[in-house]
Design an enzyme around this catalytic site. Structure first.
Site, PDB file in Angstrom:
ATOM      1  N   HIS A  40      19.482 -14.187 -24.163  1.00  0.00           N
ATOM      2  CA  HIS A  40      20.727 -14.511 -24.865  1.00  0.00           C
ATOM      3  C   HIS A  40      20.518 -14.298 -26.360  1.00  0.00           C
ATOM      4  O   HIS A  40      19.394 -14.185 -26.826  1.00  0.00           O
ATOM      5  CB  HIS A  40      21.140 -15.962 -24.594  1.00  0.00           C
ATOM      6  CG  HIS A  40      20.095 -16.948 -25.056  1.00  0.00           C
ATOM      7  ND1 HIS A  40      19.034 -17.323 -24.258  1.00  0.00           N
ATOM      8  CD2 HIS A  40      19.931 -17.588 -26.237  1.00  0.00           C
ATOM      9  CE1 HIS A  40      18.272 -18.168 -24.930  1.00  0.00           C
ATOM     10  NE2 HIS A  40      18.778 -18.351 -26.141  1.00  0.00           N
ATOM     11  N   HIS A 128      19.042 -11.622 -32.469  1.00  0.00           N
ATOM     12  CA  HIS A 128      18.003 -11.027 -31.629  1.00  0.00           C
ATOM     13  C   HIS A 128      18.023 -11.679 -30.252  1.00  0.00           C
ATOM     14  O   HIS A 128      18.620 -12.744 -30.068  1.00  0.00           O
ATOM     15  CB  HIS A 128      16.626 -11.223 -32.272  1.00  0.00           C
ATOM     16  CG  HIS A 128      16.196 -12.659 -32.276  1.00  0.00           C
ATOM     17  ND1 HIS A 128      16.657 -13.564 -33.212  1.00  0.00           N
ATOM     18  CD2 HIS A 128      15.377 -13.349 -31.450  1.00  0.00           C
ATOM     19  CE1 HIS A 128      16.134 -14.745 -32.962  1.00  0.00           C
ATOM     20  NE2 HIS A 128      15.349 -14.652 -31.892  1.00  0.00           N
TER      21      HIS A 128
END
Length: 186
Positions: A40, A128
């Site tokens: 995620h 990220h």
């Protein structure tokens, strides 16, 4: 108390694409690889969300998401924290032509949690997806170069999700994640 984060969850097909790219390379390093269902993009993290604040946080997150517009995102490239020479975290990067909108989504999620009475952890937002962790700092430049060769299919981000994280309750003592609520943009 609840350990929670707000995240963009990539569609399963995008996760499968990244997982396939990494799968043939995982045996080359003794990292703790992130499970595909745990990939995620964290927008905001709060280690302690009081039970009494949860309903308020949900209402505020709904408002914050309502102010955002959908945007396209692509998982591509990579990096390491704190740096490639002594990395402990290997990550896949993201690309969008709407970084301002992504930043606003992160700021809105952070503000919603803070206004609901939670302390939000972390510094500057750096989008990220953590793909692996090393137990000790290691040289990661070859892995970052490998990820720089990856470019997944794009998708439209149209919501973010509030997720409860229970440390050590998942398979192999990993965190167990439970989606609490999804908040559509617009």
């Amino acid at each position: 108390m609840n350990r929670m984060f707000v995240a963009v969850i990539p569609p399963e097909s995008r996760i499968e694409d990244l997982d396939e790219f990494l799968s043939v390379r995982r045996d080359a390093a003794a990292f703790r690889w992130s499970a595909p269902d745990q990939l995620h993009l964290t927008l905001a993290f709060a280690a302690h969300v009081p039970d009494r604040s949860l309903d308020d946080a949900i209402e505020r997150l709904e408002t914050a998401a309502g102010r955002r517009t959908p945007f396209t995102l692509t998982i591509t490239g990579g990096g390491a924290f704190p740096n490639v020479a002594e990395g402990k975290v290997l990550y896949a990067g993201v690309e969008t032509d709407a970084f301002e909108e992504l930043d606003r989504a992160a700021a809105g999620a952070r503000n919603a949690l803070v206004k609901a009475g939670s302390e939000v952890d972390g510094g500057r937002f750096r989008p990220h997806l953590t793909v692996a962790r090393a137990g000790v700092p290691v040289e990661l430049s070859n892995w970052v170069r490998l990820l720089d060769a990856y470019r997944g299919p794009s998708w439209t981000v149209s919501s973010f999700v509030l997720v409860r994280s229970r440390l050590g309750e998942g398979p192999r003592k990993r965190p167990a994640y439970q989606a609490v609520a999804e908040f559509p943009f617009g």
